[in-house]
Design a protein around this motif. Structure first.
Motif, short mmCIF file in Angstrom:
data_model
loop_
_atom_site.label_atom_id
_atom_site.label_comp_id
_atom_site.label_asym_id
_atom_site.label_seq_id
_atom_site.Cartn_x
_atom_site.Cartn_y
_atom_site.Cartn_z
N ARG A 68 -7.69 31.76 -25.07
CA ARG A 68 -7.62 33.14 -25.85
C ARG A 68 -6.36 33.43 -26.34
NH1 ARG A 68 -10.43 33.92 -20.72
NH2 ARG A 68 -12.84 34.14 -21.06
N ASP A 69 -6.18 34.60 -26.90
CA ASP A 69 -4.94 35.07 -27.45
C ASP A 69 -3.78 35.44 -26.40
OD1 ASP A 69 -5.80 35.06 -30.04
OD2 ASP A 69 -6.33 36.94 -30.18
N ASP A 70 -4.29 35.78 -25.11
CA ASP A 70 -3.33 35.96 -23.98
C ASP A 70 -2.99 34.68 -23.24
OD1 ASP A 70 -5.74 35.36 -22.68
OD2 ASP A 70 -5.57 37.45 -21.51
N LYS A 71 -3.41 33.49 -23.87
CA LYS A 71 -3.07 32.09 -23.11
C LYS A 71 -4.02 31.80 -22.12
CE LYS A 71 0.27 31.80 -26.12
NZ LYS A 71 -0.11 31.46 -27.42
N SER A 72 -5.01 32.84 -21.70
CA SER A 72 -5.98 32.20 -20.64
C SER A 72 -6.96 31.39 -21.01
CB SER A 72 -6.53 33.57 -19.90
OG SER A 72 -7.44 34.37 -20.94
N TYR A 73 -7.63 30.85 -20.42
CA TYR A 73 -8.67 29.74 -20.88
C TYR A 73 -10.23 30.50 -20.72
CZ TYR A 73 -5.30 26.28 -21.89
OH TYR A 73 -4.25 25.58 -22.37
N GLY A 74 -11.00 30.08 -21.38
CA GLY A 74 -12.43 30.57 -21.02
C GLY A 74 -13.44 29.26 -21.36
N THR A 75 -14.42 29.63 -21.33
CA THR A 75 -15.66 28.36 -21.53
C THR A 75 -16.74 29.05 -22.37
OG1 THR A 75 -15.09 27.33 -19.54
CG2 THR A 75 -17.22 26.53 -20.41
N SER A 76 -17.26 28.26 -23.22
CA SER A 76 -18.47 28.97 -24.00
C SER A 76 -19.54 27.93 -23.79
CB SER A 76 -18.18 28.87 -25.31
OG SER A 76 -17.87 27.69 -26.12
N VAL A 77 -20.81 28.18 -23.50
CA VAL A 77 -22.00 27.21 -23.22
C VAL A 77 -22.93 27.59 -24.50
CG1 VAL A 77 -23.88 26.59 -21.98
CG2 VAL A 77 -21.84 27.33 -20.99
N ASN A 78 -22.99 26.34 -25.46
CA ASN A 78 -23.64 26.81 -26.67
C ASN A 78 -24.89 25.77 -26.88
OD1 ASN A 78 -21.67 28.54 -27.47
ND2 ASN A 78 -20.42 26.66 -28.45
N ILE A 79 -25.67 26.22 -27.45
CA ILE A 79 -27.11 25.26 -27.77
C ILE A 79 -27.21 25.18 -29.27
CG2 ILE A 79 -29.53 24.91 -27.39
CD1 ILE A 79 -29.19 26.48 -24.79
N ASP A 80 -27.23 24.12 -29.87
CA ASP A 80 -27.60 23.63 -31.15
C ASP A 80 -29.22 23.29 -31.38
OD1 ASP A 80 -25.06 23.69 -32.06
OD2 ASP A 80 -24.47 21.74 -32.00
N ALA A 81 -29.86 24.51 -31.81
CA ALA A 81 -31.46 24.54 -31.42
C ALA A 81 -32.15 23.56 -32.27
CB ALA A 81 -31.91 26.03 -31.87
#
Length: 179
Positions: free
Chosen positions: A90-103
């Motif tokens: 993220r912009d604040d240098k923290s990390y995140g995780t996204s869970v995506n599905i290509d349908a």
């Protein structure tokens, strides 16, 4: 390389939206929430909700066009496709995780209601891609091509906003930051 495929039952968090990849190809994007229900031990007939999981779903070509025309917020759906879990900063240098599905397939969950199927005839002219119909005559904003020839691949494309009005028939548009 092995792909992980999943089938998720859930409800739409918002109406599907049309996005345009850097290559200029439109695709549909929507989020679903899936909450498991479990029986409460020692209380026959009582259930409790588990933790809710959220998934961002991407649908390309005719599948994407049909989903934009068919799905609405709150409806129960079933989505099948390739699972992608990605970490981002993220912009604040923290990390995140996204869970995506290509349908690769999706539809209404008929254990909650009924649906009527309508076959769509492909046009005999142009590209044969129905995503243009989902815009209701409005053309998407053109993306910047990276020359890779990708077809709306969210792993390689920047996301651009399609220019069209928001109304109940097509759903909202949400801007996505460029990757």
């Amino acid at each position: 390389m092995q792909d992980t495929t999943v089938t998720v039952h859930g409800r739409l968090v918002a109406d599907p939206e049309i996005c345009v990849g850097k290559s200029g190809q439109p695709y549909a994007r929507f989020r679903i929430a899936s909450t498991p229900r479990r029986p409460v031990q020692g209380q026959p007939g009582a259930y409790e909700d588990g933790d809710t999981s959220f998934f961002t779903v991407y649908a390309f070509r005719n599948l994407g066009a049909n989903l934009v025309k068919s799905f609405r917020r709150g409806e129960p759906v079933i989505v099948h496709g390739r699972l992608r879990v990605r970490e981002y900063q993220r912009d604040d240098k923290s990390y995140g995780t996204s869970v995506n599905i290509d349908a690769s397939g999706a539809g209404h969950d008929l254990s909650w209601g009924q649906a009527a199927y309508e076959k769509v005839v492909k046009p005999s002219y142009g590209t044969g891609d129905r995503m243009d119909d989902a815009f209701d005559g409005e053309e998407p904003t053109e993306g910047q091509s990276d020359g890779s020839g990708s077809f709306g691949d969210p792993q390689r494309d920047d996301y651009l906003l399609a220019e069209r009005p928001t109304d109940a028939s097509t759903g909202p548009l949400v801007e996505e930051p460029a990757a």
